[in-house]
Design an enzyme around this catalytic site. Structure first.
Site, PDB file in Angstrom:
ATOM      1  N   CYS A 130       0.910  -1.360  -0.024  1.00 35.46           N
ATOM      2  CA  CYS A 130       0.117  -0.070  -0.084  1.00 35.46           C
ATOM      3  C   CYS A 130       0.898   1.338   0.034  1.00 35.46           C
ATOM      4  O   CYS A 130       1.552   1.580  -0.906  1.00 35.46           O
ATOM      5  CB  CYS A 130      -0.969  -0.137   0.953  1.00 35.46           C
ATOM      6  SG  CYS A 130      -2.360   1.089   1.086  1.00 35.46           S
ATOM      7  N   HIS A 131       0.659   2.293   0.868  1.00 39.44           N
ATOM      8  CA  HIS A 131       1.541   3.411   0.952  1.00 39.44           C
ATOM      9  C   HIS A 131       2.756   3.332   1.815  1.00 39.44           C
ATOM     10  O   HIS A 131       3.348   4.230   2.037  1.00 39.44           O
ATOM     11  CB  HIS A 131       0.432   4.470   1.762  1.00 39.44           C
ATOM     12  CG  HIS A 131      -0.575   5.018   1.128  1.00 39.44           C
ATOM     13  ND1 HIS A 131      -1.589   4.141   0.890  1.00 39.44           N
ATOM     14  CD2 HIS A 131      -0.754   6.098   0.203  1.00 39.44           C
ATOM     15  CE1 HIS A 131      -2.577   5.153   0.430  1.00 39.44           C
ATOM     16  NE2 HIS A 131      -2.035   6.106  -0.361  1.00 39.44           N
TER      17      HIS A 131
END
Length: 181
Positions: free
Chosen positions: A111-112
């Site tokens: 993800c991030h």
């Protein structure tokens, strides 16, 4: 088991960690016989979230000031927008990530969580995935971005990447294989 005797670092900020992206890989490492350790900027606890809703807290095992890539066999970078954004602003975190890459140790990111990889300048020439909003950051840093549930790049260090919580089964399978290899 695949990770017997291996210690895996999980690097997070003080808050904003996507809970499933911390707990599910943690469980996969543990079930494979490894020992996960939580690294963050300060002692105490970190705050996880279920998207934007506060969830559980987790105790920090090692502070960034005391962390060394030499003490670990691999690194996991969980996601969460706030988590990824915070971690990349900590010089010690950037240095730690660079040390893992320079040592050729596997890194798994979801993800991030990968913003710190860009900051550490370790994605140039690599292929990976992430939450779609990071694709321009990766491309600007010299990486090839793909929209797949999991990407494994066996460059100078193995880089396992995934996009989101729905990808966790594939992510966990590949990170255990990378850390056990």
């Amino acid at each position: 088991m695949a990770l017997d005797g291996k210690t895996i670092a999980f690097l997070v900020g003080p808050e904003g960690i996507e809970q499933a992206e911390l707990t599910e890989p943690w469980k996969a490492v543990t079930e494979a016989g490894g020992t996960p350790k939580l690294i963050s900027q300060e002692q105490g606890e970190v705050q996880a979230f279920n998207h934007l809703t506060p969830a559980d807290t987790f105790p920090v095992d090692v502070t960034l000031a005391d962390a060394s890539a030499d003490a670990f066999d691999g690194l996991v970078l969980p996601g969460g927008v706030a988590n990824g954004d915070q971690v990349r602003t900590f010089p010690e975190a950037v240095s730690l990530v660079k040390a893992f890459a320079d040592a050729g140790k596997p890194i798994a990111v979801i993800c991030h969580g990968g913003w710190v990889l860009v900051e550490a300048d370790v994605v140039r020439g690599r292929t990976l995935t992430s939450w779609p909003s990071l694709q321009t950051d990766y491309r600007n840093a010299g990486a090839t971005w793909q929209d797949q549930e999991v990407v494994v790049d066996d460059g100078p260090f193995t880089l396992v990447s995934s996009r989101k919580p729905d990808d966790l089964p594939a992510f966990n399978r590949e990170l255990v294989a990378a850390f056990g290899g």
